[in-house]
Scaffold this motif. Structure first.
Motif, PDB file in Angstrom:
ATOM      1  N   GLY C 205       0.823  -1.195   0.000  1.00  0.00           N
ATOM      2  CA  GLY C 205       0.000   0.000   0.000  1.00  0.00           C
ATOM      3  C   GLY C 205       0.859   1.247   0.000  1.00  0.00           C
ATOM      4  N   GLY C 206       0.214   2.415   0.132  1.00  0.00           N
ATOM      5  CA  GLY C 206       0.975   3.651   0.146  1.00  0.00           C
ATOM      6  C   GLY C 206       0.088   4.854   0.410  1.00  0.00           C
ATOM      7  N   LEU C 207       0.722   6.024   0.441  1.00  0.00           N
ATOM      8  CA  LEU C 207       0.017   7.255   0.798  1.00  0.00           C
ATOM      9  C   LEU C 207       0.329   8.344  -0.226  1.00  0.00           C
ATOM     10  N   VAL C 241      -8.673   3.606  -2.910  1.00  0.00           N
ATOM     11  CA  VAL C 241      -8.566   4.520  -1.763  1.00  0.00           C
ATOM     12  C   VAL C 241      -9.443   4.045  -0.612  1.00  0.00           C
ATOM     13  N   LYS C 242      -8.873   3.959   0.579  1.00  0.00           N
ATOM     14  CA  LYS C 242      -9.623   3.513   1.774  1.00  0.00           C
ATOM     15  C   LYS C 242      -9.720   4.592   2.844  1.00  0.00           C
ATOM     16  N   GLY C 243      -9.088   5.737   2.635  1.00  0.00           N
ATOM     17  CA  GLY C 243      -9.188   6.805   3.622  1.00  0.00           C
ATOM     18  C   GLY C 243      -8.760   8.124   3.020  1.00  0.00           C
ATOM     19  N   VAL C 244      -9.387   9.198   3.508  1.00  0.00           N
ATOM     20  CA  VAL C 244      -9.065  10.544   3.046  1.00  0.00           C
ATOM     21  C   VAL C 244      -8.958  11.442   4.267  1.00  0.00           C
ATOM     22  N   GLU C 245      -7.965  12.317   4.289  1.00  0.00           N
ATOM     23  CA  GLU C 245      -7.887  13.268   5.393  1.00  0.00           C
ATOM     24  C   GLU C 245      -7.415  14.626   4.887  1.00  0.00           C
ATOM     25  N   ARG C 294      -4.695  14.033   1.905  1.00  0.00           N
ATOM     26  CA  ARG C 294      -3.974  12.758   1.779  1.00  0.00           C
ATOM     27  C   ARG C 294      -4.953  11.623   1.516  1.00  0.00           C
ATOM     28  N   ALA C 295      -4.510  10.647   0.726  1.00  0.00           N
ATOM     29  CA  ALA C 295      -5.331   9.483   0.414  1.00  0.00           C
ATOM     30  C   ALA C 295      -4.547   8.212   0.682  1.00  0.00           C
ATOM     31  N   ALA C 296      -5.180   7.290   1.418  1.00  0.00           N
ATOM     32  CA  ALA C 296      -4.566   5.993   1.707  1.00  0.00           C
ATOM     33  C   ALA C 296      -4.928   5.004   0.603  1.00  0.00           C
ATOM     34  N   ILE C 297      -3.883   4.404   0.006  1.00  0.00           N
ATOM     35  CA  ILE C 297      -4.091   3.484  -1.123  1.00  0.00           C
ATOM     36  C   ILE C 297      -3.797   2.063  -0.664  1.00  0.00           C
ATOM     37  N   LYS C 298      -4.733   1.169  -0.879  1.00  0.00           N
ATOM     38  CA  LYS C 298      -4.532  -0.207  -0.434  1.00  0.00           C
ATOM     39  C   LYS C 298      -3.552  -0.942  -1.352  1.00  0.00           C
TER      40      LYS C 298
END
Lengths: 367, 367, 367, 367
Positions: C205-207, C241-245, C294-298
C-alpha cells in the motif's frame, strides 16, 4: 447539471459538432440484462439521417453507430454505454459568409453572446446533427420500454396548413411516406406544398404528435418533476420546437370543466376513463390512458432568399444562404421527439421504483 | 433529484398539504447582499391568496409568510432561506365523499396509484395551496432579477373564448381588474362569462402570458437546459397547465421561414431584431429581445354538477362536489407562472456565470 | 445522478472497459476561451500509463488521446469536450480462471451481486484503466486552474513502511524517481521494498499527498457540498482509496484545541494564518492557506500467491492470478488523485461565482 | 445542487441558524407507507441535544420537533416531510467581541470571504446547531433502513489519547455513559481527561466509529457515486470532521496484499468473507459484510484560553471566548455521523432499484 446531460438516473450526455470528427452520446444508468446491438440503434438513426428524400439535405452521411462500451456478449452490463458516429462528409467548405455574420433564425448571435466564440462550420454544436446523440440514446430507452411493454408511436400531424384530423389517422401509412404522416392523401398534399416552398426558396413549419401506450399509472415525481413537466423540457430542448402541449393542450383555454374532465369508469375490476382530454396525465402523473403530446416545429431558418441581417462587425448586411436546405425539419425530427420522450419515461419509471416501501421490500427482501 | 426541489444553483424546495399545519419553501443558493423583508414576499403571496373576488374560493386564509432563516439585519446572507405560511382555516370538514372516490380531472386516482395512500383532505399535496411555496420562492427570485434590471410582466390573456389581441393590450389595466387582464373591456366580458359558468355549475379555462424585459443575451445551457426548455418544465409543472409556448408558439406550424425568421439590425452599435417571432429565445439562449411565453390553463376540475366516476372500491358512482369553487384558476395562477419563470431565470443566470474564462478571471483575479 | 458523471457545473462523464474498444470522457461545462491541445492532455495521461518502470504492468498501451469535440481553432468553445483513448493491447487472453471466480480484494463478486452480470475481461469497468477518463478530464480542469493561478503538487508520501516526514520533502525530486516521491533516498528504500514484494509475490500500500496553492478563500458550498466533503468524495471514488484526510487529519483525534487552532495574523493588510493544522479549509471553505489532502491506497489486490476464494458456482477454491501485476498502485494513482481534486476545485469555483449579488452585477451590469 | 440539499432520490434540505427563530429540514423522496411519529424522530434529536452532561454546553434547548407535512394518519405519504425545531434559548447576548473578530478554528473568516457578510450570533449557520436538520432527516432514514432489516451502531471509539481497541468493545456500554463509548473503563478515563481539559481551558478531539449490519450486497453507483465515496462526502460534510476511513483505512498504507485481501468462502450456499479488512465495501459496492467507517473529529475550536487572531479591520488582537463550551464535540456528533450515513444508505438503496431490468419487471409487470 451542465447542459449536455439529461436525466437523473437514466442519463444521456451528448457531444459533437456538425463538422468535427464525430458526434456521440454516453448513456448511463441503463439497467443490466437487456439485449442490445448496434443494428437496433441504427434503425433509429436511419430515421433521422439525411438524404432520404428530396426534402432533406444532400449531405452524404451513413451515420453508422459504433458501441464502444457497456455491452458485453450482447447484453447491457449496467456500465455506461458510449456510442459514436463519425462524420464523413465534413469536407472543407467556404464558411467565410457564415463566419462573419449572424444568420436570422439561427443561434449564431446568441452563441457568440454567451461564449464569445463559436464553431461556425455548419452551425457547430447548434446544427441539427447534434440530435444524433439524442436519437442513439433514445433507441436504448425504447429498448428498455419494450421490455416493460411500453410503446411509442410518433408521426407528423401537420405540415404548414395541412393538418390531419385525429379521426382521419391511418397509422399504417406512417412509414409509407417520407413525411411520416398517418394519412397518405395529406402526405401528398404536404409534399406538393413543400415543393412550392422549395421553388419559393422558402421553408415550412409543422406539428409532431407522440402517442405512448402501455405506460403504468402513477409515474412522475411531484411537484416539479411531473411527467408532463419532464416531457415538456425534453421536447422543448429540441432545436426548432416552439411549443409543447399535452392532451387537449391549448384548446383547454376555451373549454369548460364539464367537458374537459374525464369521467372514470370501472369494468371487470379495471379502472379506466371515458374520454382522454387529459392526454394520459393527471396531476403530473400518468393515469393509465394513452399519453398524448404534441410539439410545434418552426420552419427551417436556412432559406435561400436574401435576408437582412448584421455581421460580426455590427454592420447591416444582406445574406443569401446558398446550398440545399431541408424545406422542413419535421420528418427528421419525428424520431428526435420520440427519443426525448422515451428517455424521459425511462428516467421517471426508474425514479418511481422507490415510491413505496413495499416495492423496496419486494426487491431487497423478496416479500 | 427528488421531485420537490427545482433548480440547480438557485433552488426552491417546497412542502406542505392543503390541510396540514403549514406550507412553505426553502430557497437555497440565494446570493448574499440582497435586501429582503417578509413584506416584499407578502405582496407576491397576496396576488394568489383566496377571497379576493367572487371568482375565488371563500376559504379564509391570510397566508402570512414568516422568514425563519437566511436573512440577517435585512439582507440575505447566502444561507438557505426558510419561509413558512401557517394554515388557519383547516377546520375539520366532512371528507367522507372525497375520501372514497376519485374526482374527475383531479389527481386522486393517480396519487393512489403511485403511493398506495393519499392525504385526501382538500386534495392534500395536489391542492392549489401547494403553489404557496412556489410563489414565496418566486418573490425572492424577482428580488434578485430586480437587482439585475430584469422585470417580468404577467397577466391573463384569455378566459374562455375571450382572448385579448396583442394590439389591444393596456398594461395599466392589469391591476385594475381582479382577473389581471390588460384590457378593461375584455375583463368585463370575461367576468360576465365566469358568472354564467357559476350559474351553470361549470368552470372555464384560460391563457396566461408572461413578458420578460431586460434579460441579457446568451442565457441558457445547451443542449438540454436551454432557456426555453427550462421555462417549459417550470411552467408545465404547475398544476393545471396543459401547454407551453414561446414567441409565435403553435402558430409556427403553418408559418414559413421567410416570415418566421427575425432579421437582425444594428443601430448605434447596438444589435437588435426587426421582429420578435422567436419570443426572445434563439437556439435555446436569450437573444436580447423581450422573452414571451404563454401557458394554457385547464378549467377548474372541481365543479358542482353531478359527474360520473369510480370509488376506491372500484364501483361506478356519481358525485357532486359541494362547496364554493373558483370557476377559473387563471387569475390566481398568474403570479405562479411569474414565480416559476423568475426562479428559472435566476438559476440560468447563475449557471451562465462560468461560461467564459474571462468572467472567472474578472471575479477571482479582478482582471 | 447516474454514477458515471461527477460534478455539477463542470462535469466529467467517463466510460469504457479494460478490454473494450476504447475508453473516454465527456467534459461538460468547460468555460470558453481556454487554449487546449491534445498534447497538453497527453502529458497527464503519460503520468498514469503502464510500462513506465519495473513496478508497473507490462501491458503495452500508448494511451493516445484524441479530442473529438468542444475545441475549435485551439480554444475551448464552451460545448462538451469528448476525449477518446483507444485500447490497443486487448488481445484475447484466457479469462476462464477469472471468469468463473471471485478474486479476493476485487469487485468481481460485488459487481455480480449488483448487476447479475459482468464483463470479466481484465476487470471490465473495475479495471484501473477506468481512470483514463478521470485523468483526461483532470487535465482540462488543471488547465482552467492554471488560468486562475491555482496549482496542484501531488506526490507519493509513503510506500509500505517508508513514509517521508514533511520536513524532509524535496519537491524537485518528485519527477526524478518513478515513484513520484519528494525525497530521493526514501524513493530508493521504497524501490528496494517493492522489489522484495515482487519476490514474495506480494504487493504494498501507500500514501498520496496533494498540495493546492493559490486557491482563493471562501470556496465551497455549505453545508453538504463543502470543499472538504467534495474532495473526500472525489478522492474516495478512486478504486483503491480507503481513507481521506485534510490537514492534520486523523491526528486531530489526540490533539487539543489550543494546539489545533490556527491563529490568524495580519501583515501589510493581508490576513494569513500562523500555522495550517486546518489544511487550508475552515468550516468547509478554503481559508487562503495551502490546501493539504492525503489518500490511503490499499495494496494491489492482484497477487500471484495462491489465495482461497469462491467460484461463481459457490464452491470453495484456490486461485493463483498469473501474469505481471503492479506491486503497488500508488505511483500511477498520483495523477488520478490530482485529477479528481482539480475537477472538484473547478466545479466549486464555478458554483461560487453567484455567491454574492455583487459578483453577478459585475458580470452582467459591469458595475 | 445548491449546498443545503444532500442526496439524489432521498434528499434532505436543511436550514436554520443558531440564533434565528428555528431550524429544520425538508426530507423528500421518502417512500410512502412507513409508520412515522414525531416521538420517533425526537429520540434521535435527544441524542445530540445540549445539557445532557457536564461536557456539553449549558444552553437550554428542548429541541422539540414538529412534523409539518408528509405524514398522514401515522404513515408517510410519499410527499415531502417538513420538520421544524424552534430555538427557545436565543436571548440577546453581547456579540460585540465575536462580531468584529475572526475566531481561530472557526468559519468566521471564511464565511466573510465567501459571502461578504455573516450572521455572527452564535456562529449563525456554522453553529453545531446546524446539525439538527441532519439528525431529524437521519431519523427518517433509519426508519426506512429498519423496514429493510438494516441497522447502524455508532459510538465513540476514542477521545484524546484514550482509544478503545476493537477487541475490548462492549456494545452494551454505549448507552451507559454520556460519551457513548463501548467500554465503561475507557469512558471513565476519557471523562477524567476531559475534566482536565476543562480545567486547562482546553478541548479534545476524538474518533467516531459506525458499523452497519444487514446491508444487501452490490449497493453503490460506480464510478463516482460509490458507497464509500458517498459516505465519505456525507461524513466529511459534518463541521468538525477532518478525516474519513473505511475498514482498515489508513493502516492499509503499510499493509501488504496478502494480508489486506479478504478471502471469500462458501458455507451452506452462502458466500461470505474470512476477514473484513475491506470494511464491507469492495470496488465501491457493499460486499455483504459489516460496513465499518470512522471519522476523525477535531477538538472544539471554542476554548477560553487567550488566543491570537485578527479583527475585521485587519488588526492583530487577542481574544478570550467566554462562556461554557463543550470540551469535546464527539459524543454529540455520534448521532450526526449515524444520521449522515443512514441518509446515504437510503439514497443508494433507492438508486440501485433500477440496476437490473429484472427488478423493473418485478415491480411493473409482477414477473
Amino acid at each position: 447539471m451542465a447542459g449536455s446531460t439529461f436525466g437523473t438516473l437514466f442519463t444521456i450526455t451528448t457531444w459533437g459538432e456538425s463538422h468535427g470528427p464525430a458526434l456521440g452520446v454516453v448513456v448511463d444508468g441503463c439497467p443490466a440484462g437487456i439485449p442490445l446491438t448496434s443494428d437496433y440503434i441504427q434503425t433509429f438513426l436511419d430515421r433521422r439521417k439525411p438524404g432520404q428524400s428530396k426534402f432533406t439535405t444532400a449531405r452524404k452521411e451513413s451515420d453508422s453507430v459504433e458501441i464502444l462500451s457497456g455491452v458485453f456478449e450482447g447484453y447491457t452490463t449496467g456500465t455506461p454505454i458510449s456510442l459514436i458516429v463519425r462524420n464523413t462528409d465534413q469536407r472543407s467548405h467556404d464558411y467565410s459568409k457564415i463566419k462573419d455574420c449572424y444568420r436570422p433564425g439561427h443561434a449564431d448571435y446568441t452563441f457568440d453572446q454567451k461564449y464569445g466564440v463559436r464553431d461556425y462550420r455548419g452551425g457547430g454544436r447548434t446544427s441539427g446533427r447534434e440530435t444524433i446523440g439524442r436519437v442513439a440514446g433514445g433507441a436504448i430507452a425504447c429498448r428498455i420500454l419494450e421490455a416493460l411493454g411500453i410503446h411509442l408511436t410518433t408521426y407528423t400531424k401537420a405540415i404548414g396548413p395541412f393538418s390531419i384530423p385525429s379521426d382521419a389517422y391511418d397509422y399504417s401509412a406512417i412509414n409509407e411516406n417520407r413525411l411520416y404522416m398517418p394519412n397518405q392523401k395529406y402526405a401528398e398534399q404536404a409534399s406538393a406544398y413543400l415543393e412550392s416552398c422549395i421553388r419559393e426558396q422558402d421553408s415550412s413549419g409543422g406539428l409532431i404528435e407522440c402517442m405512448i401506450h402501455g405506460m403504468p399509472s402513477g409515474i412522475g415525481e411531484p411537484v416539479f418533476n411531473k411527467l408532463d413537466a419532464a416531457l415538456a423540457k425534453a421536447v422543448m430542448s429540441i432545436g426548432a420546437v416552439k411549443g409543447v402541449e399535452i392532451g387537449d393542450g391549448f384548446s383547454v383555454v376555451s373549454s369548460k370543466g364539464s367537458k374537459n374532465n374525464d369521467s372514470f369508469f370501472a369494468e371487470n375490476g379495471q379502472i379506466s376513463k371515458l374520454t382522454n382530454h387529459s392526454g394520459g396525465i393527471l396531476g403530473g402523473l400518468s393515469d393509465g390512458s394513452t399519453i398524448l403530446l404534441r410539439a410545434a416545429i418552426k420552419p427551417t431558418p436556412s432559406i435561400s432568399q436574401p435576408q437582412k441581417t448584421v455581421n460580426t462587425n455590427g454592420e447591416n448586411i444582406k445574406i443569401e444562404i446558398s446550398g440545399r436546405h431541408d424545406p422542413v425539419i419535421v420528418p427528421r425530427a419525428v424520431v428526435v421527439v420520440e427519443s426525448m420522450a422515451a428517455v424521459t419515461l425511462v428516467d421517471l419509471l426508474m425514479q418511481n421504483m422507490s415510491s413505496r416501501i413495499e416495492y423496496m421490500k419486494q426487491v431487497y427482501l423478496g416479500i
